[in-house]
Scaffold this active site. Sequence first.
Site, mmCIF file in Angstrom:
data_model
loop_
_atom_site.group_PDB
_atom_site.id
_atom_site.type_symbol
_atom_site.label_atom_id
_atom_site.label_comp_id
_atom_site.label_asym_id
_atom_site.label_seq_id
_atom_site.Cartn_x
_atom_site.Cartn_y
_atom_site.Cartn_z
ATOM 1 N N ARG A 2 0.809 -1.120 -0.044
ATOM 2 C CA ARG A 2 -0.062 0.067 0.020
ATOM 3 C C ARG A 2 1.055 1.309 0.089
ATOM 4 N NH1 ARG A 2 -5.501 -0.463 1.289
ATOM 5 N NH2 ARG A 2 -5.200 1.922 1.795
ATOM 6 N N LYS A 32 -2.246 10.670 1.728
ATOM 7 C CA LYS A 32 -2.714 9.847 2.382
ATOM 8 C C LYS A 32 -2.494 8.459 2.603
ATOM 9 C CE LYS A 32 -4.704 7.513 -1.814
ATOM 10 N NZ LYS A 32 -6.061 7.178 -2.533
ATOM 11 N N HIS A 33 -2.951 7.695 3.538
ATOM 12 C CA HIS A 33 -4.113 7.782 4.553
ATOM 13 C C HIS A 33 -3.805 8.003 5.890
ATOM 14 C CE1 HIS A 33 -5.553 5.530 0.843
ATOM 15 N NE2 HIS A 33 -6.870 6.021 1.207
ATOM 16 N N HIS A 45 -12.574 -0.597 2.449
ATOM 17 C CA HIS A 45 -13.755 -0.650 1.530
ATOM 18 C C HIS A 45 -14.564 -1.692 1.935
ATOM 19 C CE1 HIS A 45 -10.791 1.284 -1.208
ATOM 20 N NE2 HIS A 45 -11.540 1.868 -1.375
ATOM 21 N N ASP A 116 -11.595 10.072 3.748
ATOM 22 C CA ASP A 116 -11.769 9.187 2.586
ATOM 23 C C ASP A 116 -13.419 8.889 2.267
ATOM 24 O OD1 ASP A 116 -11.153 7.198 0.716
ATOM 25 O OD2 ASP A 116 -9.831 5.852 2.081
#
Length: 197
Positions: A2, A32-33, A45, A116
């Site tokens: 990530r 981010k994040h 998600h 987000d």
Amino acid sequence: GRSFSPNDTIVAKHAFEVVKAQKAHGIISVLKHFPGHGSSKSDTHLGVADVSDTWVLRELYPYKFLLDSGMVDAIMTAHIVNRSLDEDLLPATLSKSIVSGLLRDFLKYDGVVISDDLQMRAISDHFGLRETIKKSILSGIDILLFANNVPDYELVTATEIHQLIKEMVLANEIPMSRIWKSYQRISKLKRIIGLME
């Protein structure tokens, strides 16, 4: 996977070069994040990502490095949960101790903070729309992101969101000063990039 690297120094240097290149082309960069999603093993998600046992303080270093460089236009929050940073186990986006405490007070960042997508399952499975909006604003978020990448029955409009915010301001659930502060931050960014006189 990530992040640019598991090494925070490499992440900071790569991020700096990306932001510098984007600025050279008039692009607003959003880091981010926050406060760090690189150590998560779950996808927000789809549900809650608890990083309490994997997150380490050095995940803040790239943010600090870029803040010190003066290169930060805006920062996006994560929906991760971290009991070390929020004893109520709120996702970072909804956490006053993370957004206002860690980012704004500890790291001294007073720029634009963007959530987000507030319809991701880490949020929507646990908080209703009104509560999500209220907690986000009170945490210190300036721009609420609703991507509407959801089934039709879950779609929300800007008009609905605006109405809920207005109701909460009129009911003194959200101080008008909190809205005004976000307006000032957003306007300042727009002036810096030439979108406002």
